[in-house]
Scaffold this motif. Structure first.
Motif, PDB file in Angstrom:
ATOM      1  N   VAL A  53       0.841  -1.196   0.000  1.00  0.00           N
ATOM      2  CA  VAL A  53       0.000   0.000   0.000  1.00  0.00           C
ATOM      3  C   VAL A  53       0.875   1.244   0.000  1.00  0.00           C
ATOM      4  CG1 VAL A  53      -1.964  -1.110   1.141  1.00  0.00           C
ATOM      5  CG2 VAL A  53      -0.174  -0.080   2.535  1.00  0.00           C
ATOM      6  N   ASP A  54       0.291   2.372  -0.321  1.00  0.00           N
ATOM      7  CA  ASP A  54       1.044   3.623  -0.397  1.00  0.00           C
ATOM      8  C   ASP A  54       0.938   4.421   0.890  1.00  0.00           C
ATOM      9  OD1 ASP A  54       2.751   5.398  -1.682  1.00  0.00           O
ATOM     10  OD2 ASP A  54       1.077   6.623  -2.402  1.00  0.00           O
ATOM     11  N   PHE A  55       1.003   3.715   2.027  1.00  0.00           N
ATOM     12  CA  PHE A  55       1.070   4.360   3.335  1.00  0.00           C
ATOM     13  C   PHE A  55       1.846   3.438   4.261  1.00  0.00           C
ATOM     14  CE2 PHE A  55      -2.943   1.990   3.328  1.00  0.00           C
ATOM     15  CZ  PHE A  55      -2.889   1.273   4.508  1.00  0.00           C
ATOM     16  N   LEU A  82       1.613 -13.097   8.750  1.00  0.00           N
ATOM     17  CA  LEU A  82       0.957 -13.617   7.549  1.00  0.00           C
ATOM     18  C   LEU A  82      -0.221 -12.732   7.156  1.00  0.00           C
ATOM     19  CD1 LEU A  82       0.945 -17.415   8.433  1.00  0.00           C
ATOM     20  CD2 LEU A  82       2.370 -16.244   6.735  1.00  0.00           C
ATOM     21  N   LEU A  83      -0.179 -12.211   5.949  1.00  0.00           N
ATOM     22  CA  LEU A  83      -1.253 -11.365   5.440  1.00  0.00           C
ATOM     23  C   LEU A  83      -2.521 -12.195   5.252  1.00  0.00           C
ATOM     24  CD1 LEU A  83      -2.017  -8.539   4.289  1.00  0.00           C
ATOM     25  CD2 LEU A  83      -1.386  -9.461   2.043  1.00  0.00           C
ATOM     26  N   GLN A  84      -3.622 -11.723   5.820  1.00  0.00           N
ATOM     27  CA  GLN A  84      -4.908 -12.406   5.690  1.00  0.00           C
ATOM     28  C   GLN A  84      -5.821 -11.702   4.693  1.00  0.00           C
ATOM     29  OE1 GLN A  84      -5.419 -15.448   7.212  1.00  0.00           O
ATOM     30  NE2 GLN A  84      -3.248 -15.103   7.586  1.00  0.00           N
ATOM     31  N   SER A  85      -5.753 -10.377   4.643  1.00  0.00           N
ATOM     32  CA  SER A  85      -6.549  -9.628   3.667  1.00  0.00           C
ATOM     33  C   SER A  85      -5.936  -8.249   3.473  1.00  0.00           C
ATOM     34  CB  SER A  85      -8.016  -9.508   4.112  1.00  0.00           C
ATOM     35  OG  SER A  85      -8.124  -8.697   5.255  1.00  0.00           O
ATOM     36  N   SER A  86      -6.226  -7.678   2.319  1.00  0.00           N
ATOM     37  CA  SER A  86      -5.719  -6.334   2.035  1.00  0.00           C
ATOM     38  C   SER A  86      -6.773  -5.549   1.269  1.00  0.00           C
ATOM     39  CB  SER A  86      -4.414  -6.399   1.231  1.00  0.00           C
ATOM     40  OG  SER A  86      -4.633  -6.959  -0.032  1.00  0.00           O
ATOM     41  N   ALA A  87      -6.756  -4.262   1.511  1.00  0.00           N
ATOM     42  CA  ALA A  87      -7.609  -3.298   0.818  1.00  0.00           C
ATOM     43  C   ALA A  87      -6.777  -2.028   0.683  1.00  0.00           C
ATOM     44  CB  ALA A  87      -8.886  -3.044   1.621  1.00  0.00           C
ATOM     45  N   PRO A  88      -7.180  -1.093  -0.153  1.00  0.00           N
ATOM     46  CA  PRO A  88      -6.378   0.121  -0.321  1.00  0.00           C
ATOM     47  C   PRO A  88      -6.149   0.903   0.973  1.00  0.00           C
ATOM     48  CG  PRO A  88      -7.978  -0.054  -2.085  1.00  0.00           C
ATOM     49  CD  PRO A  88      -8.304  -1.141  -1.093  1.00  0.00           C
ATOM     50  N   ASP A  89      -7.041   0.761   1.962  1.00  0.00           N
ATOM     51  CA  ASP A  89      -6.903   1.549   3.193  1.00  0.00           C
ATOM     52  C   ASP A  89      -6.662   0.706   4.442  1.00  0.00           C
ATOM     53  OD1 ASP A  89      -9.413   0.379   3.306  1.00  0.00           O
ATOM     54  OD2 ASP A  89     -10.360   2.138   4.213  1.00  0.00           O
ATOM     55  N   ARG A  90      -6.481  -0.615   4.293  1.00  0.00           N
ATOM     56  CA  ARG A  90      -6.331  -1.451   5.488  1.00  0.00           C
ATOM     57  C   ARG A  90      -5.705  -2.784   5.126  1.00  0.00           C
ATOM     58  NH1 ARG A  90     -10.451  -5.375   6.190  1.00  0.00           N
ATOM     59  NH2 ARG A  90     -10.695  -5.896   8.352  1.00  0.00           N
ATOM     60  N   LEU A  91      -4.913  -3.311   6.072  1.00  0.00           N
ATOM     61  CA  LEU A  91      -4.304  -4.638   5.954  1.00  0.00           C
ATOM     62  C   LEU A  91      -4.646  -5.421   7.212  1.00  0.00           C
ATOM     63  CD1 LEU A  91      -0.771  -3.483   4.774  1.00  0.00           C
ATOM     64  CD2 LEU A  91      -2.577  -4.420   3.336  1.00  0.00           C
ATOM     65  N   VAL A  92      -4.775  -6.743   7.078  1.00  0.00           N
ATOM     66  CA  VAL A  92      -5.047  -7.597   8.228  1.00  0.00           C
ATOM     67  C   VAL A  92      -4.041  -8.744   8.212  1.00  0.00           C
ATOM     68  CG1 VAL A  92      -6.720  -9.082   9.397  1.00  0.00           C
ATOM     69  CG2 VAL A  92      -7.494  -6.995   8.250  1.00  0.00           C
TER      70      VAL A  92
END
Length: 137
Positions: A53-55, A82-92
């Motif tokens: 992401v860009d932040f 371990l990455l579970q999900s990603s969106a432009p404004d949030r990572l889990v």
């Protein structure tokens, strides 16, 4: 400043792994153990997330934390983010901290990471995967 994430951090498509250390500080620790290995593991997730992401992603909460056995000041542990999900404004991410015998010490599920700076802190250009092909040229 406590250098809880140490040595090399291995980054792969779905996460990161490395070594975290609990510094020996004259602090009273509860049954939760040292907070520094978890802090270092969240730093590993932050570094991985900056490639996506860009932040600069900061932890804002998590679903569960299980302390299987408290971390001890002065000890080194293996961490996995371990990455579970990603969106432009949030990572889990899900996190694991294990000792040298590969016994789980802590697990965190659903670590949510977001931009808490309003875009003021951005990842350095060199950390982005598309920039890595330009390194050394």
């Amino acid at each position: 400043s406590y250098q809880s994430l140490q040595g090399q951090l291995a980054l792969f498509e779905s996460g990161a792994t490395g070594t975290v250390r609990a510094p020996e500080l004259p602090l009273p620790y509860s049954g939760l153990g040292s907070p520094f290995p978890l802090d270092g593991t969240m730093h590993a997730a932050c570094v991985h997330g900056q490639r996506l992401v860009d932040f600069v992603p900061f932890p804002v909460g998590f679903a569960t934390r299980i302390i299987h056995k408290a971390t001890i000041p002065g000890e080194a542990y293996t961490c996995i983010a371990l990455l579970q999900s990603s969106a432009p404004d949030r990572l889990v991410y899900d996190l694991q901290i294990s000792d040298s015998q590969k016994n789980l010490r802590e697990t965190v599920t659903g670590l949510e990471m977001r931009d808490v700076t309003g875009g003021r802190i951005r990842p350095p250009q060199w950390i982005r995967p598309e920039a890595s092909s330009d390194i050394g040229h």
